[in-house]
Write a protein that holds these residues in place. Structure first.
Motif, PDB file in Angstrom:
ATOM      1  N   SER A 136       0.809  -1.222   0.000  1.00 52.68           N
ATOM      2  CA  SER A 136       0.000   0.000   0.000  1.00 52.68           C
ATOM      3  C   SER A 136       0.844   1.273   0.000  1.00 52.68           C
ATOM      4  O   SER A 136       0.310   2.389  -0.007  1.00 52.68           O
ATOM      5  CB  SER A 136      -0.920   0.011   1.231  1.00 52.68           C
ATOM      6  N   SER A 137       2.162   1.133  -0.004  1.00 49.43           N
ATOM      7  CA  SER A 137       3.058   2.296   0.009  1.00 49.43           C
ATOM      8  C   SER A 137       2.912   3.093  -1.280  1.00 49.43           C
ATOM      9  O   SER A 137       2.765   2.520  -2.370  1.00 49.43           O
ATOM     10  CB  SER A 137       4.508   1.837   0.158  1.00 49.43           C
ATOM     11  N   PRO A 138       2.983   4.423  -1.195  1.00 53.92           N
ATOM     12  CA  PRO A 138       2.881   5.246  -2.412  1.00 53.92           C
ATOM     13  C   PRO A 138       4.163   5.225  -3.239  1.00 53.92           C
ATOM     14  O   PRO A 138       4.167   5.719  -4.373  1.00 53.92           O
ATOM     15  CB  PRO A 138       2.610   6.650  -1.858  1.00 53.92           C
ATOM     16  N   TYR A 139       5.237   4.631  -2.692  1.00 53.18           N
ATOM     17  CA  TYR A 139       6.536   4.663  -3.376  1.00 53.18           C
ATOM     18  C   TYR A 139       6.703   3.420  -4.251  1.00 53.18           C
ATOM     19  O   TYR A 139       6.767   2.296  -3.755  1.00 53.18           O
ATOM     20  CB  TYR A 139       7.663   4.802  -2.351  1.00 53.18           C
ATOM     21  N   LEU A 145      11.211   6.655  -3.063  1.00 55.26           N
ATOM     22  CA  LEU A 145      11.316   6.523  -1.608  1.00 55.26           C
ATOM     23  C   LEU A 145      12.455   7.383  -1.081  1.00 55.26           C
ATOM     24  O   LEU A 145      12.301   8.092  -0.069  1.00 55.26           O
ATOM     25  CB  LEU A 145      11.544   5.055  -1.242  1.00 55.26           C
ATOM     26  N   ALA A 146      13.589   7.347  -1.756  1.00 52.37           N
ATOM     27  CA  ALA A 146      14.750   8.125  -1.322  1.00 52.37           C
ATOM     28  C   ALA A 146      14.456   9.619  -1.321  1.00 52.37           C
ATOM     29  O   ALA A 146      14.844  10.337  -0.386  1.00 52.37           O
ATOM     30  CB  ALA A 146      15.945   7.817  -2.222  1.00 52.37           C
ATOM     31  N   MET A 249      19.703   4.153  -8.630  1.00 55.95           N
ATOM     32  CA  MET A 249      20.021   5.482  -8.103  1.00 55.95           C
ATOM     33  C   MET A 249      21.426   5.963  -8.431  1.00 55.95           C
ATOM     34  O   MET A 249      21.779   7.095  -8.102  1.00 55.95           O
ATOM     35  CB  MET A 249      19.862   5.475  -6.569  1.00 55.95           C
ATOM     36  N   GLY A 250      22.234   5.101  -9.040  1.00 57.60           N
ATOM     37  CA  GLY A 250      23.616   5.479  -9.314  1.00 57.60           C
ATOM     38  C   GLY A 250      24.506   5.424  -8.094  1.00 57.60           C
ATOM     39  O   GLY A 250      25.607   5.986  -8.097  1.00 57.60           O
ATOM     40  N   ILE A 251      24.044   4.754  -7.038  1.00 55.46           N
ATOM     41  CA  ILE A 251      24.809   4.645  -5.790  1.00 55.46           C
ATOM     42  C   ILE A 251      25.545   3.309  -5.740  1.00 55.46           C
ATOM     43  O   ILE A 251      24.921   2.258  -5.839  1.00 55.46           O
ATOM     44  CB  ILE A 251      23.879   4.769  -4.559  1.00 55.46           C
TER      45      ILE A 251
END
Length: 330
Positions: A136-139, A145-146, A249-251
């Motif tokens: 149910s998370s919007p992300y 999220l980040a 994310m390129g991390i």
């Protein structure tokens, strides 16, 4: 009895005693195990550590012909179970699943136990953490999220997956630092393992978890959660749709948890050798490989010496990480 006879008798008795002593170690190893063996798991039933321990125990039982009974000893962020392993009699009838937390807990001041408190037997598993949210998370992506975490005040988002200062907590800290955020940007809610944390996530009590994807799998497949990314150099072939942090994310940040089998310190060498050999047979078996692969669990082998070196290196690395994150009390 004459003096000569007495001397001859004494010499004969000494020779018999010496022969018996020399034969004792092989005989003891030959007879082991003569009764059921307890396998202590420091984390709750249903998690990845518990699942790994149970397949190992089942295959040891099949090979060695005695029950290997798994007992979950939870509490104290892993201290209770690890203490139970370390303080048991070193007779081969209590062994246990050592986890990465043994290289962390003493840095936190939770215990004086270190990897050197055990007889290492075998390293068998290593897994990277995933980043999970509820269904149910919007992300929908880890980048979404980040961005929300960055925009929120420290502590608004809540995460879990293990105890305070555990590997999944440090994984979260590392991710925050990789994004240039404070270590406490996301509040950590301690739990007794991945399974209860995932249940709490599904129930709406958490915003995310950072346990491994295999540990989260049951809740994900039940449609109650989804994994947004893994902290690993490459994707897990069992979960090919979950990207790495670098891809998403390129991390370039990766870490992982490990699990191995150990015994109390001062386990007789012949018993340690027999158990390590039996664990190698378990590791090489099709049953173990299939079990681990089907659940997405990583497999890595290290014999007793390799496991000892692996733990010592990890202990030093974790100490540095925890000091940098302000989690060390040592």
């Amino acid at each position: 009895m004459s003096k000569i006879t007495r001397r001859a008798f004494a010499a004969s008795s000494a020779a018999v005693a010496a022969s018996a002593a020399l034969g004792l170690a092989p005989a003891r190893a030959q007879a082991y195990p003569a009764r059921p063996v307890t396998v202590i798991v420091p984390w709750g039933a249903g998690g990845g550590t518990d699942a790994t321990a149970r397949i190992v125990a089942a295959l040891l039982e099949k090979d060695l012909g005695q029950p290997f009974n798994v007992v979950n000893r939870t509490g104290g962020s892993g201290v209770v179970g690890h203490t139970a392993i370390a303080t048991a009699q070193p007779d081969g009838y209590t062994i246990g699943m050592l986890t990465v937390e043994i290289s962390m807990m003493h840095w936190q001041g939770l215990t004086e136990l270190t990897p050197k408190s055990y007889t290492p037997l075998a390293l068998m598993n290593e897994d990277p953490p995933g980043i999970q949210v509820s269904s149910s998370s919007p992300y929908k992506t880890v980048k979404d999220l980040a961005e929300a975490i960055k925009a929120a005040p420290p502590g608004k988002f809540k995460a879990s997956g293990t105890g305070q200062g555990g590997i999944w907590h440090l994984a979260l800290v590392g991710w925050m630092q990789a994004m240039g955020l404070p270590a406490n940007q996301v509040a950590w809610v301690p739990s007794n393992g991945a399974a209860p944390a995932m249940q709490d996530l599904a129930a709406g009590g958490l915003d995310l978890t950072t346990c491994s994807v295999p540990e989260a799998r049951a809740i994900i497949e039940a449609g109650k959660a989804r994994s947004l990314a893994i902290m690993a150099p490459a994707r897990n072939p069992i979960f090919p749709d979950v990207p790495t942090l670098k891809e998403a994310m390129g991390i370039e940040y990766a870490t992982g948890a490990w699990r191995g089998i150990g015994a109390p310190k001062n386990l007789p060498p012949e018993l340690a050798t027999k158990l390590t050999a039996a664990l190698k047979k378990v590791y090489d078996s099709a049953e173990f490989k299939d079990f681990m692969s089907n659940r997405g669990f990583g497999t890595v082998w290290g014999d007793a010496g390799q496991f000892a070196g692996f733990m010592d290196k990890g202990d030093a690395q974790m100490g540095e990480a925890m000091k940098a994150a302000g989690l060390s009390k040592a």
